[in-house]
Design an enzyme around this catalytic site. Sequence first.
Site, PDB file in Angstrom:
ATOM      1  N   ASN A  84       0.818  -1.212   0.000  1.00  0.00           N
ATOM      2  CA  ASN A  84       0.000   0.000   0.000  1.00  0.00           C
ATOM      3  C   ASN A  84       0.852   1.262   0.000  1.00  0.00           C
ATOM      4  OD1 ASN A  84      -2.415  -1.394   0.001  1.00  0.00           O
ATOM      5  ND2 ASN A  84      -2.527  -1.445   2.236  1.00  0.00           N
ATOM      6  N   ILE A  85       0.503   2.192  -0.862  1.00  0.00           N
ATOM      7  CA  ILE A  85       1.132   3.506  -0.887  1.00  0.00           C
ATOM      8  C   ILE A  85       0.371   4.340   0.145  1.00  0.00           C
ATOM      9  CG2 ILE A  85       1.551   5.548  -2.312  1.00  0.00           C
ATOM     10  CD1 ILE A  85       1.567   3.542  -4.731  1.00  0.00           C
ATOM     11  N   LYS A  89      -0.023  10.353   3.456  1.00  0.00           N
ATOM     12  CA  LYS A  89       1.208  11.113   3.157  1.00  0.00           C
ATOM     13  C   LYS A  89       1.095  11.803   1.799  1.00  0.00           C
ATOM     14  CE  LYS A  89       3.941   9.296   6.512  1.00  0.00           C
ATOM     15  NZ  LYS A  89       4.831   9.925   7.401  1.00  0.00           N
ATOM     16  N   CYS A 109      12.005  12.804  -4.976  1.00  0.00           N
ATOM     17  CA  CYS A 109      12.360  11.693  -4.094  1.00  0.00           C
ATOM     18  C   CYS A 109      13.757  11.265  -4.545  1.00  0.00           C
ATOM     19  CB  CYS A 109      11.311  10.582  -4.161  1.00  0.00           C
ATOM     20  SG  CYS A 109      10.978   9.954  -5.824  1.00  0.00           S
TER      21      CYS A 109
END
Length: 170
Positions: A84-85, A89, A109
């Site tokens: 799961n992402i 966030k 990132c």
Amino acid sequence: MKLEVVPKQRAMEAEQREEAMEMSGLELWKHEKPVMFYLPPPPPPQLAYLCPEPYPETNTEFLAKNGIKLHQFGIEGRKEPFVNIPDDKIREALKVVLDVRNQPLLIHCKRGKHRTGCVVGCLRKLQKWCLSSVFDEYQRFAAAKARSTDQRFMELFDVSSLKHLTASQC
């Protein structure tokens, strides 16, 4: 003698133009006082860093020296399928991205593919891009590293709770 006629003729033409302007009700710009506006300085640039690791020290020094504010969201990089992402966030990051006080803003990132791709893909959904265009952009930047799990996340991401933030941005 010819030199005296030209300046007199120019003066007469200028006077006729002024009279015509006054008769038409238009003000001549040369009679108006200039208006001065104070423009505040642009806001300092912002940086949205999506990784959980501390931001590199040399980069932090650069940010401090240039007055750049860092927003860090700590999204874990995942290689395993079906992980799961973190929806919360991504929402946090999007709130920073959508706040005009934080612009200009750089989102990144480690490689600018998965976490960045998910944030930008969800932003594109807020901007009402069609899903195929969102995926095309993601695939263009992720290239061979594109993940179906990232695309699935973008497809299922519910933008409705952020729509109130997008009135002027999208």
